[in-house]
Scaffold this motif. Structure first.
Motif, PDB file in Angstrom:
ATOM      1  N   GLN A 184      -4.423  -0.315   1.156  1.00  0.00           N
ATOM      2  CA  GLN A 184      -3.532  -0.814   0.110  1.00  0.00           C
ATOM      3  C   GLN A 184      -2.074  -0.725   0.576  1.00  0.00           C
ATOM      4  N   TRP A 185      -1.725   0.418   1.165  1.00  0.00           N
ATOM      5  CA  TRP A 185      -0.346   0.581   1.648  1.00  0.00           C
ATOM      6  C   TRP A 185      -0.017  -0.467   2.717  1.00  0.00           C
ATOM      7  N   ALA A 186      -0.973  -0.663   3.657  1.00  0.00           N
ATOM      8  CA  ALA A 186      -0.707  -1.617   4.746  1.00  0.00           C
ATOM      9  C   ALA A 186      -0.569  -3.037   4.203  1.00  0.00           C
ATOM     10  N   LEU A 187      -1.385  -3.392   3.188  1.00  0.00           N
ATOM     11  CA  LEU A 187      -1.275  -4.736   2.606  1.00  0.00           C
ATOM     12  C   LEU A 187       0.107  -4.930   1.976  1.00  0.00           C
ATOM     13  N   ILE A 188       0.601  -3.878   1.328  1.00  0.00           N
ATOM     14  CA  ILE A 188       1.911  -3.996   0.664  1.00  0.00           C
ATOM     15  C   ILE A 188       3.053  -3.924   1.670  1.00  0.00           C
ATOM     16  N   ILE A 230      -6.683  -9.422  -3.410  1.00  0.00           N
ATOM     17  CA  ILE A 230      -6.142  -9.734  -2.085  1.00  0.00           C
ATOM     18  C   ILE A 230      -6.964  -9.040  -1.004  1.00  0.00           C
ATOM     19  N   CYS A 231      -7.353  -7.795  -1.292  1.00  0.00           N
ATOM     20  CA  CYS A 231      -8.081  -6.992  -0.298  1.00  0.00           C
ATOM     21  C   CYS A 231      -9.495  -7.506  -0.071  1.00  0.00           C
ATOM     22  N   MET A 232     -10.162  -7.889  -1.176  1.00  0.00           N
ATOM     23  CA  MET A 232     -11.564  -8.313  -1.153  1.00  0.00           C
ATOM     24  C   MET A 232     -12.426  -7.321  -0.361  1.00  0.00           C
ATOM     25  N   PRO A 233     -12.535  -6.082  -0.872  1.00  0.00           N
ATOM     26  CA  PRO A 233     -13.219  -5.039  -0.100  1.00  0.00           C
ATOM     27  C   PRO A 233     -14.660  -5.375   0.266  1.00  0.00           C
TER      28      PRO A 233
END
Ligand code: SF4
Length: 223
Positions: A22-26, A196-199
């Motif tokens: 999550q941090w890396a996506l942001i 966005i992540c689509m885990p």
């Protein structure tokens, strides 16, 4: 020591603790850029009326929206409130007589979390302020809006070490621009980046990659 250009936002450590992806996506992929800008704008707007606003009481005063930076850890940010109390031995402040002890008070909307995501942010703020003032700080406080309570957090050696290690990992990921793979779990239910992540898909891709790798190896052995 990190340069100005290398500094990361310290508030990101709570996202990093919650989920590295999550941090890396942001912060690495800037996927949430618009929301982030909106949030930062809101923060600035809320504090625009009183930047560096100082309230005084006898032997205590508070400063709001104090900019923080640590070049040793490579982070910058803002402390909601720093309270200064007059003490016999402390730091010297401009235009203030005597010695003063600083205490960060971080405001949070909800109630105390079960995990340490708020705490790691508070510890990182303390580490920044310590570096700026060259002064050892033994504790800091949260004020939770839902419970209207203060919660004191002691700056233990373990917490300091954990946060220093998290800070290093964040810089490693940022430097290499490698967004970690999704680790699907309970935390995904409350994640604002789930679309966005689509885990599931990320895991599926990983499974397909494993499958191909496994069967290619088997194929090689068969030959
Ligand atoms: S959906 Fe789950 S794995 Fe993906 S960023 Fe959010 S918490 Fe992390």
């Amino acid at each position: 020591m990190y340069s100005e250009e290398e500094l990361l936002s310290l508030s990101g450590i709570q996202h990093f603790y919650f989920c590295k992806r999550q941090w890396a996506l942001i912060h690495v992929e800037q996927q949430w850029a618009e929301n982030r800008a909106t949030m930062e704008g809101k923060f600035i707007h809320e504090n625009a009326d009183n930047p560096f606003f100082i309230e005084s009481r006898k032997n205590t005063f508070i400063s709001r929206a104090i900019p923080l930076v640590s070049y040793n850890l490579g982070f910058y940010g803002i402390a909601d409130i720093v309270e200064f109390t007059k003490v016999k031995k402390g730091i010297v402040l401009q235009n203030k007589e005597g010695f003063w002890k600083p205490n960060i008070v971080e405001y949070k909307r909800g109630k105390p979390k079960e995990d340490k995501r708020d705490i790691v942010q508070l510890v990182l703020e303390v580490l920044c302020l310590e570096e700026m003032l060259n002064y050892n700080i033994s504790s800091a406080d949260f004020f939770y809006n839902e419970t209207k309570r203060r919660v004191k957090v002691k700056m233990t050696d373990d917490l300091r070490e954990d946060v220093t290690n998290l800070a290093k990992s964040m810089h490693d990921i940022y430097k290499n621009r490698t967004t970690p793979k999704a680790e699907k779990g309970k935390h995904c239910k409350s994640c604002s980046l789930v679309d966005i992540c689509m885990p599931r898909l990320t895991n599926k891709k990983a499974n397909i990659a494993n499958y191909i790798e496994k069967y290619c190896k088997l194929g090689d052995d068969d030959n």
